[in-house]
Design a protein around this motif. Structure first.
Motif, mmCIF file in Angstrom:
data_model
loop_
_atom_site.group_PDB
_atom_site.id
_atom_site.type_symbol
_atom_site.label_atom_id
_atom_site.label_comp_id
_atom_site.label_asym_id
_atom_site.label_seq_id
_atom_site.Cartn_x
_atom_site.Cartn_y
_atom_site.Cartn_z
ATOM 1 N N ALA A 82 27.656 38.775 40.388
ATOM 2 C CA ALA A 82 27.507 40.025 39.636
ATOM 3 C C ALA A 82 28.837 40.747 39.490
ATOM 4 O O ALA A 82 29.194 41.198 38.393
ATOM 5 C CB ALA A 82 26.491 40.925 40.324
ATOM 6 N N VAL A 83 29.590 40.854 40.571
ATOM 7 C CA VAL A 83 30.880 41.543 40.512
ATOM 8 C C VAL A 83 31.840 40.784 39.603
ATOM 9 O O VAL A 83 32.556 41.376 38.790
ATOM 10 C CB VAL A 83 31.464 41.731 41.926
ATOM 11 C CG1 VAL A 83 32.900 42.228 41.869
ATOM 12 C CG2 VAL A 83 30.607 42.684 42.734
ATOM 13 N N GLY A 84 31.864 39.464 39.729
ATOM 14 C CA GLY A 84 32.733 38.670 38.877
ATOM 15 C C GLY A 84 32.380 38.790 37.405
ATOM 16 O O GLY A 84 33.248 38.852 36.539
ATOM 17 N N TYR A 85 31.079 38.848 37.131
ATOM 18 C CA TYR A 85 30.646 38.942 35.742
ATOM 19 C C TYR A 85 30.958 40.305 35.135
ATOM 20 O O TYR A 85 31.450 40.396 34.016
ATOM 21 C CB TYR A 85 29.140 38.657 35.651
ATOM 22 C CG TYR A 85 28.600 38.704 34.256
ATOM 23 C CD1 TYR A 85 28.807 37.639 33.385
ATOM 24 C CD2 TYR A 85 27.893 39.801 33.789
ATOM 25 C CE1 TYR A 85 28.331 37.673 32.096
ATOM 26 C CE2 TYR A 85 27.406 39.847 32.499
ATOM 27 C CZ TYR A 85 27.628 38.784 31.656
ATOM 28 O OH TYR A 85 27.155 38.822 30.375
ATOM 29 N N PHE A 86 30.645 41.363 35.869
ATOM 30 C CA PHE A 86 30.799 42.700 35.307
ATOM 31 C C PHE A 86 32.229 43.230 35.368
ATOM 32 O O PHE A 86 32.681 43.907 34.457
ATOM 33 C CB PHE A 86 29.843 43.683 35.986
ATOM 34 C CG PHE A 86 28.418 43.447 35.604
ATOM 35 C CD1 PHE A 86 27.984 43.641 34.304
ATOM 36 C CD2 PHE A 86 27.509 43.013 36.542
ATOM 37 C CE1 PHE A 86 26.670 43.407 33.943
ATOM 38 C CE2 PHE A 86 26.197 42.774 36.193
ATOM 39 C CZ PHE A 86 25.762 42.971 34.895
ATOM 40 N N LEU A 87 32.955 42.941 36.455
ATOM 41 C CA LEU A 87 34.311 43.466 36.590
ATOM 42 C C LEU A 87 35.386 42.511 36.076
ATOM 43 O O LEU A 87 36.526 42.915 35.855
ATOM 44 C CB LEU A 87 34.607 43.825 38.049
ATOM 45 C CG LEU A 87 33.757 44.926 38.670
ATOM 46 C CD1 LEU A 87 34.222 45.196 40.086
ATOM 47 C CD2 LEU A 87 33.802 46.182 37.836
ATOM 48 N N ARG A 88 35.043 41.233 35.958
ATOM 49 C CA ARG A 88 36.005 40.217 35.504
ATOM 50 C C ARG A 88 37.250 40.174 36.400
ATOM 51 O O ARG A 88 38.366 39.994 35.926
ATOM 52 C CB ARG A 88 36.442 40.464 34.062
ATOM 53 C CG ARG A 88 35.323 40.565 33.079
ATOM 54 C CD ARG A 88 35.013 39.217 32.526
ATOM 55 N NE ARG A 88 34.060 39.378 31.433
ATOM 56 C CZ ARG A 88 33.095 38.517 31.244
ATOM 57 N NH1 ARG A 88 32.958 37.489 32.022
ATOM 58 N NH2 ARG A 88 32.258 38.691 30.251
ATOM 59 N N ASN A 89 37.036 40.359 37.707
ATOM 60 C CA ASN A 89 38.134 40.338 38.671
ATOM 61 C C ASN A 89 37.762 39.385 39.796
ATOM 62 O O ASN A 89 36.868 39.676 40.603
ATOM 63 C CB ASN A 89 38.379 41.750 39.209
ATOM 64 C CG ASN A 89 39.645 41.833 40.023
ATOM 65 O OD1 ASN A 89 40.030 40.885 40.688
ATOM 66 N ND2 ASN A 89 40.286 42.990 39.964
ATOM 67 N N VAL A 90 38.449 38.255 39.871
ATOM 68 C CA VAL A 90 38.112 37.219 40.837
ATOM 69 C C VAL A 90 38.354 37.690 42.263
ATOM 70 O O VAL A 90 37.524 37.452 43.150
ATOM 71 C CB VAL A 90 38.929 35.934 40.542
ATOM 72 C CG1 VAL A 90 38.690 34.885 41.599
ATOM 73 C CG2 VAL A 90 38.586 35.404 39.176
ATOM 74 N N ILE A 91 39.465 38.348 42.508
ATOM 75 C CA ILE A 91 39.809 38.778 43.865
ATOM 76 C C ILE A 91 38.778 39.770 44.395
ATOM 77 O O ILE A 91 38.292 39.633 45.527
ATOM 78 C CB ILE A 91 41.228 39.397 43.903
ATOM 79 C CG1 ILE A 91 42.267 38.402 43.394
ATOM 80 C CG2 ILE A 91 41.568 39.883 45.292
ATOM 81 C CD1 ILE A 91 42.362 37.133 44.204
ATOM 82 N N VAL A 92 38.414 40.754 43.599
ATOM 83 C CA VAL A 92 37.417 41.739 44.027
ATOM 84 C C VAL A 92 36.071 41.059 44.268
ATOM 85 O O VAL A 92 35.372 41.362 45.244
ATOM 86 C CB VAL A 92 37.294 42.878 42.986
ATOM 87 C CG1 VAL A 92 36.151 43.814 43.319
ATOM 88 C CG2 VAL A 92 38.587 43.642 42.890
ATOM 89 N N ALA A 93 35.700 40.116 43.415
ATOM 90 C CA ALA A 93 34.433 39.402 43.583
ATOM 91 C C ALA A 93 34.421 38.612 44.887
ATOM 92 O O ALA A 93 33.434 38.646 45.629
ATOM 93 C CB ALA A 93 34.201 38.472 42.391
ATOM 94 N N ILE A 94 35.516 37.920 45.188
ATOM 95 C CA ILE A 94 35.577 37.135 46.421
ATOM 96 C C ILE A 94 35.533 38.045 47.643
ATOM 97 O O ILE A 94 34.809 37.776 48.613
ATOM 98 C CB ILE A 94 36.837 36.249 46.430
ATOM 99 C CG1 ILE A 94 36.700 35.144 45.385
ATOM 100 C CG2 ILE A 94 37.075 35.653 47.804
ATOM 101 C CD1 ILE A 94 37.960 34.344 45.167
#
Length: 109
Positions: A82-94
């Protein structure tokens, strides 16, 4: 399970030659010649295609639980997606997926 020494070395050498061959195609044969745009476009998706194949078994059949689904790993996977999809930020998603997994394991065991 015992493997014969000759068979083991045959596999090791074969895998080494195959790995070298794959890398040589791009570095030795292609060298500094430009690649066609259609190939460059497809190569951009290599990591996107490989990463789910590496991570999915760790989420669906984790060795830590004997191969059964558990809530902390599924929650971490869903948060990461969800974070990767909505924010488009790999580091934050991980990072948020890791925090979710750590917190879920601490709370639920």
């Amino acid at each position: 399970m015992n493997i014969e020494t000759a068979d083991l070395w045959f596999v090791i050498i074969g895998l080494g030659l195959g790995s070298f061959g794959l890398r040589f195609v791009f570095t030795g044969l292609v060298g500094n010649r430009p690649l066609p745009p259609w190939l460059l476009r497809h190569l951009r998706y290599t990591a996107v295609a490989v990463l789910p194949g590496l991570v999915a078994p760790l989420v669906v059949w984790p060795a830590a639980t004997g191969g059964s689904l558990d809530a902390p790993r599924m929650a971490a996977a869903l948060v990461t997606l969800a974070v990767g999809y909505f924010l488009r930020n790999v580091i934050v998603a991980i990072v948020l997926g890791g925090v979710t997994l750590y917190g879920g394991l601490a709370l639920l065991g």
